[in-house]
Design a protein around this motif. Structure first.
Motif, PDB file in Angstrom:
ATOM      1  N   PRO A  51       0.851  -1.191   0.000  1.00  0.00           N
ATOM      2  CA  PRO A  51       0.000   0.000   0.000  1.00  0.00           C
ATOM      3  C   PRO A  51       0.886   1.239   0.000  1.00  0.00           C
ATOM      4  O   PRO A  51       1.795   1.356   0.820  1.00  0.00           O
ATOM      5  CB  PRO A  51      -0.792  -0.132   1.305  1.00  0.00           C
ATOM      6  CG  PRO A  51       0.073  -0.956   2.192  1.00  0.00           C
ATOM      7  CD  PRO A  51       0.892  -1.849   1.308  1.00  0.00           C
ATOM      8  N   ALA A  52       0.654   2.145  -0.929  1.00  0.00           N
ATOM      9  CA  ALA A  52       1.534   3.309  -1.053  1.00  0.00           C
ATOM     10  C   ALA A  52       0.707   4.576  -1.197  1.00  0.00           C
ATOM     11  O   ALA A  52      -0.117   4.690  -2.112  1.00  0.00           O
ATOM     12  CB  ALA A  52       2.457   3.145  -2.255  1.00  0.00           C
ATOM     13  N   ARG A  53       0.928   5.513  -0.308  1.00  0.00           N
ATOM     14  CA  ARG A  53       0.248   6.816  -0.367  1.00  0.00           C
ATOM     15  C   ARG A  53       1.297   7.910  -0.222  1.00  0.00           C
ATOM     16  O   ARG A  53       1.915   8.060   0.827  1.00  0.00           O
ATOM     17  CB  ARG A  53      -0.805   6.911   0.737  1.00  0.00           C
ATOM     18  CG  ARG A  53      -1.573   8.239   0.759  1.00  0.00           C
ATOM     19  CD  ARG A  53      -2.692   8.172   1.790  1.00  0.00           C
ATOM     20  NE  ARG A  53      -3.320   9.458   2.039  1.00  0.00           N
ATOM     21  CZ  ARG A  53      -4.297   9.986   1.309  1.00  0.00           C
ATOM     22  NH1 ARG A  53      -4.760   9.305   0.264  1.00  0.00           N
ATOM     23  NH2 ARG A  53      -4.819  11.149   1.606  1.00  0.00           N
ATOM     24  N   ASN A  54       1.546   8.606  -1.317  1.00  0.00           N
ATOM     25  CA  ASN A  54       2.535   9.701  -1.346  1.00  0.00           C
ATOM     26  C   ASN A  54       3.915   9.214  -0.888  1.00  0.00           C
ATOM     27  O   ASN A  54       4.488   9.725   0.072  1.00  0.00           O
ATOM     28  CB  ASN A  54       2.062  10.868  -0.484  1.00  0.00           C
ATOM     29  CG  ASN A  54       0.815  11.536  -1.042  1.00  0.00           C
ATOM     30  OD1 ASN A  54       0.604  11.533  -2.253  1.00  0.00           O
ATOM     31  ND2 ASN A  54      -0.002  12.104  -0.178  1.00  0.00           N
ATOM     32  N   GLU A  55       4.433   8.215  -1.612  1.00  0.00           N
ATOM     33  CA  GLU A  55       5.731   7.625  -1.270  1.00  0.00           C
ATOM     34  C   GLU A  55       6.743   7.780  -2.404  1.00  0.00           C
ATOM     35  O   GLU A  55       7.686   7.005  -2.516  1.00  0.00           O
ATOM     36  CB  GLU A  55       5.567   6.134  -0.953  1.00  0.00           C
ATOM     37  CG  GLU A  55       4.671   5.830   0.230  1.00  0.00           C
ATOM     38  CD  GLU A  55       5.320   6.142   1.569  1.00  0.00           C
ATOM     39  OE1 GLU A  55       6.443   6.689   1.569  1.00  0.00           O
ATOM     40  OE2 GLU A  55       4.718   5.848   2.608  1.00  0.00           O
ATOM     41  N   ALA A  56       6.580   8.791  -3.251  1.00  0.00           N
ATOM     42  CA  ALA A  56       7.450   8.950  -4.415  1.00  0.00           C
ATOM     43  C   ALA A  56       8.915   9.121  -4.031  1.00  0.00           C
ATOM     44  O   ALA A  56       9.810   8.698  -4.763  1.00  0.00           O
ATOM     45  CB  ALA A  56       6.982  10.148  -5.251  1.00  0.00           C
ATOM     46  N   LEU A  79       1.576  -3.062  -6.324  1.00  0.00           N
ATOM     47  CA  LEU A  79       1.635  -1.806  -5.589  1.00  0.00           C
ATOM     48  C   LEU A  79       0.294  -1.086  -5.746  1.00  0.00           C
ATOM     49  O   LEU A  79      -0.165  -0.850  -6.870  1.00  0.00           O
ATOM     50  CB  LEU A  79       2.777  -0.931  -6.095  1.00  0.00           C
ATOM     51  CG  LEU A  79       2.991   0.377  -5.333  1.00  0.00           C
ATOM     52  CD1 LEU A  79       4.477   0.672  -5.152  1.00  0.00           C
ATOM     53  CD2 LEU A  79       2.329   1.563  -6.054  1.00  0.00           C
ATOM     54  N   VAL A  80      -0.325  -0.759  -4.628  1.00  0.00           N
ATOM     55  CA  VAL A  80      -1.619  -0.091  -4.641  1.00  0.00           C
ATOM     56  C   VAL A  80      -1.402   1.392  -4.370  1.00  0.00           C
ATOM     57  O   VAL A  80      -1.047   1.780  -3.252  1.00  0.00           O
ATOM     58  CB  VAL A  80      -2.576  -0.702  -3.594  1.00  0.00           C
ATOM     59  CG1 VAL A  80      -3.966  -0.062  -3.721  1.00  0.00           C
ATOM     60  CG2 VAL A  80      -2.660  -2.216  -3.756  1.00  0.00           C
ATOM     61  N   ASP A  81      -1.596   2.193  -5.397  1.00  0.00           N
ATOM     62  CA  ASP A  81      -1.449   3.643  -5.254  1.00  0.00           C
ATOM     63  C   ASP A  81      -2.705   4.187  -4.583  1.00  0.00           C
ATOM     64  O   ASP A  81      -3.763   4.298  -5.198  1.00  0.00           O
ATOM     65  CB  ASP A  81      -1.253   4.273  -6.629  1.00  0.00           C
ATOM     66  CG  ASP A  81      -1.135   5.788  -6.565  1.00  0.00           C
ATOM     67  OD1 ASP A  81      -0.798   6.301  -5.474  1.00  0.00           O
ATOM     68  OD2 ASP A  81      -1.389   6.458  -7.578  1.00  0.00           O
ATOM     69  N   ASP A  82      -2.558   4.536  -3.316  1.00  0.00           N
ATOM     70  CA  ASP A  82      -3.699   4.933  -2.499  1.00  0.00           C
ATOM     71  C   ASP A  82      -3.990   6.426  -2.661  1.00  0.00           C
ATOM     72  O   ASP A  82      -3.791   7.225  -1.747  1.00  0.00           O
ATOM     73  CB  ASP A  82      -3.420   4.578  -1.033  1.00  0.00           C
ATOM     74  CG  ASP A  82      -4.642   4.754  -0.142  1.00  0.00           C
ATOM     75  OD1 ASP A  82      -5.743   4.985  -0.667  1.00  0.00           O
ATOM     76  OD2 ASP A  82      -4.479   4.671   1.089  1.00  0.00           O
ATOM     77  N   ARG A  83      -4.403   6.793  -3.900  1.00  0.00           N
ATOM     78  CA  ARG A  83      -4.828   8.151  -4.200  1.00  0.00           C
ATOM     79  C   ARG A  83      -3.746   9.175  -3.849  1.00  0.00           C
ATOM     80  O   ARG A  83      -3.997  10.194  -3.187  1.00  0.00           O
ATOM     81  CB  ARG A  83      -6.155   8.466  -3.507  1.00  0.00           C
ATOM     82  CG  ARG A  83      -7.204   7.386  -3.733  1.00  0.00           C
ATOM     83  CD  ARG A  83      -8.537   7.679  -3.087  1.00  0.00           C
ATOM     84  NE  ARG A  83      -9.276   8.695  -3.821  1.00  0.00           N
ATOM     85  CZ  ARG A  83      -9.959   8.459  -4.961  1.00  0.00           C
ATOM     86  NH1 ARG A  83      -9.962   7.236  -5.490  1.00  0.00           N
ATOM     87  NH2 ARG A  83     -10.614   9.427  -5.564  1.00  0.00           N
ATOM     88  N   SER A  84      -2.532   8.881  -4.295  1.00  0.00           N
ATOM     89  CA  SER A  84      -1.392   9.766  -4.031  1.00  0.00           C
ATOM     90  C   SER A  84      -1.489  11.037  -4.866  1.00  0.00           C
ATOM     91  O   SER A  84      -2.121  11.066  -5.931  1.00  0.00           O
ATOM     92  CB  SER A  84      -0.078   9.044  -4.331  1.00  0.00           C
ATOM     93  OG  SER A  84       0.058   7.878  -3.553  1.00  0.00           O
ATOM     94  N   THR A  85      -0.812  12.071  -4.401  1.00  0.00           N
ATOM     95  CA  THR A  85      -0.788  13.350  -5.122  1.00  0.00           C
ATOM     96  C   THR A  85       0.631  13.762  -5.519  1.00  0.00           C
ATOM     97  O   THR A  85       0.840  14.885  -5.981  1.00  0.00           O
ATOM     98  CB  THR A  85      -1.411  14.458  -4.243  1.00  0.00           C
ATOM     99  OG1 THR A  85      -0.684  14.552  -3.010  1.00  0.00           O
ATOM    100  CG2 THR A  85      -2.875  14.162  -3.947  1.00  0.00           C
ATOM    101  N   ASP A  86       1.588  12.846  -5.328  1.00  0.00           N
ATOM    102  CA  ASP A  86       2.986  13.197  -5.588  1.00  0.00           C
ATOM    103  C   ASP A  86       3.602  12.388  -6.720  1.00  0.00           C
ATOM    104  O   ASP A  86       4.829  12.371  -6.872  1.00  0.00           O
ATOM    105  CB  ASP A  86       3.814  13.016  -4.310  1.00  0.00           C
ATOM    106  CG  ASP A  86       3.908  11.555  -3.890  1.00  0.00           C
ATOM    107  OD1 ASP A  86       3.121  10.725  -4.411  1.00  0.00           O
ATOM    108  OD2 ASP A  86       4.762  11.227  -3.044  1.00  0.00           O
ATOM    109  N   GLY A  87       2.782  11.727  -7.539  1.00  0.00           N
ATOM    110  CA  GLY A  87       3.323  10.945  -8.641  1.00  0.00           C
ATOM    111  C   GLY A  87       3.862   9.588  -8.231  1.00  0.00           C
ATOM    112  O   GLY A  87       4.744   9.031  -8.903  1.00  0.00           O
TER     113      GLY A  87
END
Length: 394
Positions: A51-56, A79-87
């Motif tokens: 689970p990844a949220r804003n981990e760029a 890898l689950v992109d949890d609605r990230s805002t940083d690409g």
């Protein structure tokens, strides 16, 4: 007054004697993931779910470490992109492309968070389901194991092989390691080893690893779980509201199957998450401390009293006894303080910190007590469980 001081000092000393004798030798660091060899043929298949949220910022290191595992069995990563805002998703894609391992990584865009779920567990649920669907659509068997790991964890190239070997050789349904947390700046050195120490005291690893004991725990940064065990407990949805999800998962597995789980320390996986200030560590602890107490004001009061008696009474007894010339109280306080410090020393050495920090445990415990009280205050104010822009209340 002197009689009360003597009674408190003596009680604190007796508590420490009891902890060192009867609490599963919690302070020991001998439960570590050993180097183990897997067989060359017939290796089980493994799907990692991240689970990844804003981990760029961290993925170029952490995802690369997973893609470079030396495991010879089938190993795929979701890898689950949890609605990230940083690409985050784009960085993950570029990392895999740079290693020419695009086919090993699948990136999933998380769906909106439904009611009754925490963000991390909802991301994990989607990763598990997508992994099963993808393998089935390619006429491949479902994975034998899932590896749940955080996006800030860097793995040595042999870490997965060691986890699988441990699980197979000892017929374990769940293997988890407390990854080495970052411990570089002043606040990290002062507070991070204590975080692990308190966790060990709460969940003695020897008890966790004993199938005859009900104590169950895991460390969410690195969990290898048998798929059959995950299905037996009803999947991730069984713990969908848990803020302390790793321990909830371990409890569900241990209480429903053969009871064989394992938790230990490790040098083969490390968290890159920085804690540059007291505030960052404070927020990390305050997020779940009151949850650990089942949101009970009575347990909170007991915790404050207990922490004061166990950790703060010894140095206070030494100081007050010395100032008043009551050397018996001073001697008892010193004895309890030395027992406390000696129990803290192994984890201090594990983290390669100065042995002098072992004497600071009373001050450290005082800070953790304040964090726990603040955790309760945040809960009552509707700010409990805040993490990465979300607030979870149970």
């Amino acid at each position: 007054m002197a009689a009360i001081e003597l009674s408190l000092a003596l009680l604190s000393l007796l508590i420490w004697v009891g902890l060192l004798i009867g609490r599963g030798q919690f302070w020991q660091i001998d439960r570590q993931l050993a180097v183990a060899q897997t067989q060359d043929e017939g290796l089980p298949s493994v799907c990692a779910v991240i689970p990844a949220r804003n981990e760029a910022d961290l993925l170029p290191i952490t995802l690369r470490s997973l893609l470079n595992q030396d495991y010879r069995g089938l190993f795929t990563i979701f890898l689950v992109d949890d609605r990230s805002t940083d690409g985050t998703a784009e960085v993950a894609k570029q990392t895999a492309q740079a290693l020419h391992k695009d086919n090993q990584l699948q990136i999933i865009t998380a769906k909106p968070l439904p009611s009754g779920w925490t963000g991390k567990l909802w991301a994990m649920e989607q990763g598990v389901q997508q992994a099963i669907e993808t393998l089935q659509s390619n006429y491949l068997p479902e994975p034998d194991y899932f590896l749940f790991t955080d996006a800030d964890i860097e793995h040595d190239s042999a870490n997965l092989s060691h986890l699988v070997a441990k699980a197979q050789q000892e017929d374990l349904e769940l293997v988890s390691v407390m990854v080495r947390l970052r411990c570089e700046n002043l606040w990290e050195k002062l507070l991070i080893p204590a975080f692990v120490f308190f966790f060990q005291k709460l969940y003695p690893f020897r008890w966790v690893n004993n199938p005859d004991k009900s104590t169950a725990a895991a460390a969410g940064g690195c969990i290898l779980i048998r798929r059959e065990a995950l299905e037996r407990i009803g999947g991730i949805q069984v713990i969908r509201q848990a803020l302390i999800d790793d321990c909830a998962l371990a409890h569900a597995v241990k209480s429903s199957g053969n009871g064989r789980i394992w938790l230990g320390l490790s040098n083969s996986a490390r968290s890159l998450r920085p804690y540059p200030s007291l505030a960052t560590i404070w927020d990390m602890v305050a997020r779940t401390a009151f949850t650990q107490l089942n949101y009970s004001p009575l347990l909170l009061a007991g915790t404050v009293v207990g922490m004061t008696l166990v950790y703060m009474v010894p140095p206070l007894s030494l100081i007050l006894g010395g100032l008043t010339g009551n050397w018996l109280i001073a001697a008892i306080g010193l004895s309890a303080w030395l027992l406390m410090s000696s129990s803290y020393l192994p984890i201090i050495r594990f983290y390669k910190c100065s042995p002098c920090l072992a004497l600071c445990l009373p001050v450290i415990a005082f800070l953790y007590t304040l964090m726990t009280v603040d955790s309760a205050v945040r809960h009552w104010q509707g700010r409990g469980g805040a993490w990465k822009g979300r607030v979870y209340q149970v």
